[in-house]
Enzyme design. Structure first.
Site, PDB file in Angstrom:
ATOM      1  N   GLU A 116       0.829  -1.194   0.000  1.00 12.98           N
ATOM      2  CA  GLU A 116       0.000   0.000   0.000  1.00 12.98           C
ATOM      3  C   GLU A 116       0.868   1.249   0.000  1.00 12.98           C
ATOM      4  O   GLU A 116       2.092   1.178   0.128  1.00 12.98           O
ATOM      5  CB  GLU A 116      -0.945  -0.018   1.208  1.00 12.98           C
ATOM      6  CG  GLU A 116      -1.892  -1.209   1.194  1.00 12.98           C
ATOM      7  CD  GLU A 116      -2.863  -1.216   2.353  1.00 12.98           C
ATOM      8  OE1 GLU A 116      -2.819  -0.283   3.185  1.00 12.98           O
ATOM      9  OE2 GLU A 116      -3.675  -2.153   2.439  1.00 12.98           O
ATOM     10  N   ALA A 157     -21.830   5.684  26.338  1.00 13.41           N
ATOM     11  CA  ALA A 157     -21.094   6.274  27.459  1.00 13.41           C
ATOM     12  C   ALA A 157     -21.231   7.794  27.406  1.00 13.41           C
ATOM     13  O   ALA A 157     -20.834   8.427  26.429  1.00 13.41           O
ATOM     14  CB  ALA A 157     -19.629   5.868  27.399  1.00 13.41           C
ATOM     15  N   HIS A 241      -8.587  10.235   3.602  1.00 16.04           N
ATOM     16  CA  HIS A 241      -8.292   9.151   2.653  1.00 16.04           C
ATOM     17  C   HIS A 241      -8.470   9.698   1.245  1.00 16.04           C
ATOM     18  O   HIS A 241      -9.496  10.294   0.924  1.00 16.04           O
ATOM     19  CB  HIS A 241      -9.217   7.957   2.883  1.00 16.04           C
ATOM     20  CG  HIS A 241      -8.693   6.705   2.250  1.00 16.04           C
ATOM     21  ND1 HIS A 241      -8.693   6.515   0.882  1.00 16.04           N
ATOM     22  CD2 HIS A 241      -8.110   5.605   2.780  1.00 16.04           C
ATOM     23  CE1 HIS A 241      -8.141   5.345   0.610  1.00 16.04           C
ATOM     24  NE2 HIS A 241      -7.784   4.779   1.747  1.00 16.04           N
ATOM     25  N   ARG A 288      -0.562   9.066   2.073  1.00 17.75           N
ATOM     26  CA  ARG A 288      -1.928   9.563   1.934  1.00 17.75           C
ATOM     27  C   ARG A 288      -2.018  11.096   1.973  1.00 17.75           C
ATOM     28  O   ARG A 288      -2.844  11.681   1.282  1.00 17.75           O
ATOM     29  CB  ARG A 288      -2.806   8.974   3.038  1.00 17.75           C
ATOM     30  CG  ARG A 288      -3.086   7.508   2.827  1.00 17.75           C
ATOM     31  CD  ARG A 288      -3.856   6.919   3.974  1.00 17.75           C
ATOM     32  NE  ARG A 288      -4.183   5.530   3.689  1.00 17.75           N
ATOM     33  CZ  ARG A 288      -4.797   4.726   4.540  1.00 17.75           C
ATOM     34  NH1 ARG A 288      -5.147   5.160   5.725  1.00 17.75           N
ATOM     35  NH2 ARG A 288      -5.064   3.474   4.211  1.00 17.75           N
ATOM     36  N   HIS A 349     -10.849  10.452   7.290  1.00 16.47           N
ATOM     37  CA  HIS A 349     -10.647   9.016   7.427  1.00 16.47           C
ATOM     38  C   HIS A 349     -10.077   8.590   8.773  1.00 16.47           C
ATOM     39  O   HIS A 349     -10.558   7.646   9.383  1.00 16.47           O
ATOM     40  CB  HIS A 349      -9.728   8.544   6.308  1.00 16.47           C
ATOM     41  CG  HIS A 349      -9.470   7.080   6.291  1.00 16.47           C
ATOM     42  ND1 HIS A 349     -10.478   6.140   6.151  1.00 16.47           N
ATOM     43  CD2 HIS A 349      -8.321   6.363   6.395  1.00 16.47           C
ATOM     44  CE1 HIS A 349      -9.961   4.922   6.160  1.00 16.47           C
ATOM     45  NE2 HIS A 349      -8.644   5.032   6.330  1.00 16.47           N
ATOM     46  N   ARG A 384      -0.433   8.782   9.401  1.00 16.21           N
ATOM     47  CA  ARG A 384      -0.393   7.320   9.596  1.00 16.21           C
ATOM     48  C   ARG A 384       0.003   6.592   8.318  1.00 16.21           C
ATOM     49  O   ARG A 384      -0.532   6.864   7.240  1.00 16.21           O
ATOM     50  CB  ARG A 384      -1.767   6.826  10.043  1.00 16.21           C
ATOM     51  CG  ARG A 384      -1.885   5.307  10.153  1.00 16.21           C
ATOM     52  CD  ARG A 384      -3.258   4.921  10.637  1.00 16.21           C
ATOM     53  NE  ARG A 384      -4.283   5.197   9.669  1.00 16.21           N
ATOM     54  CZ  ARG A 384      -4.858   4.275   8.883  1.00 16.21           C
ATOM     55  NH1 ARG A 384      -4.461   3.016   8.945  1.00 16.21           N
ATOM     56  NH2 ARG A 384      -5.809   4.600   8.038  1.00 16.21           N
ATOM     57  N   SER A 387      -2.387   0.794   6.951  1.00 12.27           N
ATOM     58  CA  SER A 387      -2.494  -0.517   7.616  1.00 12.27           C
ATOM     59  C   SER A 387      -1.661  -0.643   8.892  1.00 12.27           C
ATOM     60  O   SER A 387      -1.444  -1.738   9.389  1.00 12.27           O
ATOM     61  CB  SER A 387      -2.154  -1.660   6.643  1.00 12.27           C
ATOM     62  OG  SER A 387      -3.188  -1.794   5.694  1.00 12.27           O
TER      63      SER A 387
END
Length: 517
Positions: A116, A157, A241, A288, A349, A384, A387
């Site tokens: 990816e 909650a 994303h 990304r 995302h 990030r 995955s």
């Protein structure tokens, strides 16, 4: 009052993994899980790509995975955390397999590893294009086999129980004693007292409205922790994303996995021009943040509402095998992937910041832990790597389990007051909630999106203050409802995103401010 050893808020991979481990190893301890939707409704369920784990030591290495993560995080990752998470990956994967999670194999019987954006090697373990769904299935199956786990679905909650509720004025040493939880079916508010509480409540995508996240992703855990005075950091780093299936009506956007670009798909503008090589040498496999910002720039230049993902040149037999869910979803929208380009647009995302935790998942509040997307561990930095999120949740759930296996406190004898809603009434004007929700989401999309500016951020703060005052007034006079609490939480989260965006003076990873150039 309900009394338990451990309260878990959220039923994604983070919360379920902790619960299973604790219940398996300590049958004398009890765990209660509360989740506001169906038991399997979580961001985990919609994770398509997979779990990034180094398994092929001939072609790959821990060092390569570490380096890829550091590059994606744009200098803001905690290197020690990155090394820990990457190196623990293979063992955590083995445990999932032991709990009967299934992953795709190749013709030789080895894992069929995917590649990816941002990854230098093939290392993503997956189950077709529904990896998260498969992991969620396996974990829930194990949860229901363990008698010392109680799972309450459709329980929301509302707030953490802290010293504030015990009339303590010490803000320097705050402890958590559980949470107030709304039974959404009968309106009863439970007081759940717990020796330790784990927030595993997922992300914040609904704050933007246009998102790949499910409807439950309203930042509840982060907002509760913020109100309890926990340390929250890096909220400006929102990952959009790049390739969500364009939905002209807005709302939830279906995710077209990063793995499709890893499989060889091209991004094109309306005229058919493949534009990503103009922005980055890695083209469609850039990280990304770069792909999202590139698409955003293309759309601003053209005035178009979306770009396209071209899969028409790919081996369609193999495509259908790898991405059956994506293929079928496109078909639903009358898109024939063999002949048609897929209209795509960036959508909110993943949150790279959140509740600050140490390597054992401890927050700045005693007896309160956080895990998964609601936490800020230092793994992701400013952006990030694809995955790495399921991997992070598995590793931190394990670390929290280890810490609490050794350092579990005895039950404290405390008098905790029940929820007090005296003087409130059932709201008659639900339109006020919906109006403020739509206004909030439009505000975040228009002023606090992929590319920001100081002027837009200051305007956002001013407008958010008006929404905040309206919502707080409505909250104080109304009986609790889920939609009202979610809106309140989203306003808190929006405040954190905007205020921390204004504090960020550098463009890093997923954060880009045109005034910082």
């Amino acid at each position: 009052m309900v009394e338990k050893n451990f309260l878990v808020i959220g039923s994604g991979v983070a919360g379920l993994t902790f619960a299973v481990k604790m219940a398996e190893k300590h049958p004398d301890r009890n765990v209660i899980i509360v989740t506001k939707g169906d038991e399997d409704e979580s961001n985990t369920k919609y994770a398509q790509g997979g779990i990034a784990v180094v398994l092929d030591m001939e072609e790959d290495s821990f060092q390569k995975h570490i380096q890829d993560t550091l590059i994606a995080g744009d200098g803001l990752c905690d290197r020690e955390v990155v090394e820990m998470v990457v190196k623990e990956g293979p063992q955590r994967l083995k445990e999932l397999i032991a709990w009967e999670a299934n992953f795709d194999l190749n013709s030789e019987g080895d894992f069929d590893l995917g590649k990816e954006g941002g990854h230098s090697e093939y290392r993503v373990v997956h189950h077709k294009d529904v990896t998260g769904y498969e992991v969620e299935r396996a974990l829930l199956q194990r949860v229901h086999q363990l008698p010392n786990i109680e799972l309450l679905s459709h329980h929301f909650a509302i707030d953490l129980i802290t010293d504030h509720h015990l009339n303590s004025k010490n803000d320097n040493d705050i402890s958590c004693y559980g949470a107030y939880v709304l039974n959404q079916k009968n309106g009863e508010i439970l007081t759940i007292k717990a020796d330790n509480t784990l927030l595993a409540s997922g992300g914040i995508g609904r704050v933007y409205g246009h998102t790949t996240n499910p409807i439950i992703a309203t930042g509840d855990g982060i907002a509760m922790a913020y109100r309890a005075k926990a340390k929250i950091k890096d909220m400006e780093f929102i990952q959009f994303h790049p390739t969500a299936l364009y939905n002209p009506e807005g709302g939830s956007y279906f995710l077209i996995s990063e793995a499709v670009r890893g499989f060889g798909a091209y991004l094109r503008n309306k005229s058919g021009y493949r534009f990503m090589p103009d922005y980055d040498d890695r083209a469609e496999l850039a990280s990304r943040d770069i792909v999202s910002q590139s698409i955003d720039n293309e759309l601003k230049k053209s005035g178009d509402s979306h770009v396209f993902l071209d899969c028409t040149h790919l081996d369609m037999v193999a495509f259908k095998k790898h991405f059956p869910n994506i293929y079928d979803k496109c078909k639903e929208y009358h898109i024939d992937v063999e002949k048609d380009w897929i209209p795509v647009v960036p959508a909110s995302h993943y949150l790279c910041g959140g509740i600050v935790v140490d390597k054992q998942g401890k927050t700045s509040i005693s007896n309160l832990y956080a895990c998964g997307e609601c936490s800020k561990t230092g793994l992701h930095g400013a952006n990030r790597l694809a995955s790495n999120s399921l991997l992070e949740a598995l590793v931190y759930a394990h670390n929290i389990f280890k810490a609490l296996s050794v350092d579990s406190q005895e039950s404290r004898q405390l008098s905790i007051p029940d929820w007090n809603d005296e003087g409130t009434s059932i709201p008659k004007e639900h339109i006020l909630i919906q109006h403020n929700l739509k206004e909030l989401q439009a505000l975040m999309r228009d002023y606090v999106g992929i590319v920001r500016s100081n002027k837009r951020l200051h305007k956002a703060i001013t407008r958010l203050d008006l929404i905040y005052n309206e919502v707080e007034e409505f909250y104080k006079e109304s009986k609790i409802t889920t939609t009202l609490c979610e809106l309140r939480n989203m306003v808190n989260v929006a405040h954190l995103i905007i205020s921390q965006s204004l504090e960020q003076k550098e463009n890093r990873g997923g954060y880009f401010n045109s005034d910082n150039i």
